[in-house]
Motif scaffolding. Structure first.
Motif, mmCIF file in Angstrom:
data_model
loop_
_atom_site.group_PDB
_atom_site.id
_atom_site.type_symbol
_atom_site.label_atom_id
_atom_site.label_comp_id
_atom_site.label_asym_id
_atom_site.label_seq_id
_atom_site.Cartn_x
_atom_site.Cartn_y
_atom_site.Cartn_z
ATOM 1 N N LYS A 83 0.829 -1.205 0.000
ATOM 2 C CA LYS A 83 0.000 0.000 0.000
ATOM 3 C C LYS A 83 0.867 1.261 0.000
ATOM 4 C CE LYS A 83 -4.139 -1.665 -0.061
ATOM 5 N NZ LYS A 83 -5.087 -1.376 -1.114
ATOM 6 N N VAL A 84 1.963 1.233 0.757
ATOM 7 C CA VAL A 84 2.860 2.393 0.799
ATOM 8 C C VAL A 84 3.511 2.606 -0.565
ATOM 9 C CG1 VAL A 84 5.026 3.249 1.784
ATOM 10 C CG2 VAL A 84 3.268 2.289 3.272
ATOM 11 N N VAL A 85 3.964 1.537 -1.190
ATOM 12 C CA VAL A 85 4.568 1.645 -2.517
ATOM 13 C C VAL A 85 3.540 2.144 -3.529
ATOM 14 C CG1 VAL A 85 5.562 0.292 -4.422
ATOM 15 C CG2 VAL A 85 6.367 -0.051 -2.089
ATOM 16 N N GLU A 86 2.335 1.638 -3.447
ATOM 17 C CA GLU A 86 1.260 2.063 -4.346
ATOM 18 C C GLU A 86 0.962 3.557 -4.168
ATOM 19 O OE1 GLU A 86 -3.341 0.923 -4.511
ATOM 20 O OE2 GLU A 86 -1.999 -0.814 -4.563
ATOM 21 N N ALA A 87 0.918 4.020 -2.924
ATOM 22 C CA ALA A 87 0.669 5.443 -2.662
ATOM 23 C C ALA A 87 1.819 6.298 -3.189
ATOM 24 C CB ALA A 87 0.476 5.674 -1.168
ATOM 25 N N TYR A 88 3.050 5.826 -3.009
ATOM 26 C CA TYR A 88 4.213 6.553 -3.521
ATOM 27 C C TYR A 88 4.163 6.661 -5.038
ATOM 28 C CZ TYR A 88 9.085 7.680 -4.513
ATOM 29 O OH TYR A 88 10.224 8.269 -4.977
ATOM 30 N N GLN A 89 3.789 5.578 -5.696
ATOM 31 C CA GLN A 89 3.693 5.609 -7.155
ATOM 32 C C GLN A 89 2.591 6.558 -7.614
ATOM 33 O OE1 GLN A 89 3.207 1.449 -7.982
ATOM 34 N NE2 GLN A 89 5.418 1.085 -8.131
ATOM 35 N N GLU A 90 1.498 6.611 -6.874
ATOM 36 C CA GLU A 90 0.419 7.563 -7.198
ATOM 37 C C GLU A 90 0.913 8.996 -7.071
ATOM 38 O OE1 GLU A 90 -2.853 7.552 -8.274
ATOM 39 O OE2 GLU A 90 -2.391 5.492 -8.832
ATOM 40 N N ILE A 91 1.694 9.273 -6.037
ATOM 41 C CA ILE A 91 2.237 10.620 -5.842
ATOM 42 C C ILE A 91 3.165 10.974 -6.995
ATOM 43 C CG2 ILE A 91 3.773 11.992 -4.385
ATOM 44 C CD1 ILE A 91 2.502 10.537 -1.988
ATOM 45 N N LEU A 92 3.972 10.009 -7.433
ATOM 46 C CA LEU A 92 4.875 10.269 -8.546
ATOM 47 C C LEU A 92 4.134 10.558 -9.849
ATOM 48 C CD1 LEU A 92 7.736 7.662 -8.052
ATOM 49 C CD2 LEU A 92 7.802 10.119 -7.638
ATOM 50 N N ARG A 93 2.954 10.002 -10.004
ATOM 51 C CA ARG A 93 2.174 10.216 -11.228
ATOM 52 C C ARG A 93 1.411 11.540 -11.238
ATOM 53 N NH1 ARG A 93 -0.056 4.181 -11.880
ATOM 54 N NH2 ARG A 93 0.300 4.270 -9.698
ATOM 55 N N MET A 94 1.341 12.211 -10.078
ATOM 56 C CA MET A 94 0.606 13.465 -10.012
ATOM 57 C C MET A 94 1.314 14.548 -10.822
ATOM 58 S SD MET A 94 -0.593 13.881 -6.116
ATOM 59 C CE MET A 94 -1.726 12.769 -5.364
#
Length: 96
Positions: A83-94
């Motif tokens: 979940k943390v990795v997924e959230a980090y990847q979402e932040i990178l895509r912003m």
């Protein structure tokens, strides 16, 4: 509707303490540290039970229970990590 600035400031000041952090509450960092310590303690206890079972000092039921607790702890840790990795990847895509 007539809104007086002084009235708004007084209402904000009255509501502000409800949003402040409680003393003694360390926040997410402290909670995460507690979780990590609990995880490590679970692994240590399970390892001790496994060693005791190998030498014949623990019954098989205790070993199975310790292994089940360890499996649950590891699955939870992996899920949280994902979940943390997924959230980090979402932040990178912003977009910036």
């Amino acid at each position: 509707m007539d809104i007086k600035p002084l009235s708004a400031v007084q209402k904000y000041a009255a509501a502000r303490p409800a949003t402040e952090a409680k003393p003694g509450a360390g926040g997410p960092g402290e909670a995460l540290g507690d979780v990590a310590r609990d995880f490590a303690a679970t692994l240590r206890e399970s390892e001790a039970t496994a060693k005791a079972a190998m030498t014949g000092e623990a019954d098989p039921h205790a070993l199975v229970q310790a292994l089940a607790q360890t499996e649950l702890a590891v699955e939870t840790a992996v899920t949280v990590r994902n979940k943390v990795v997924e959230a980090y990847q979402e932040i990178l895509r912003m977009p910036v």
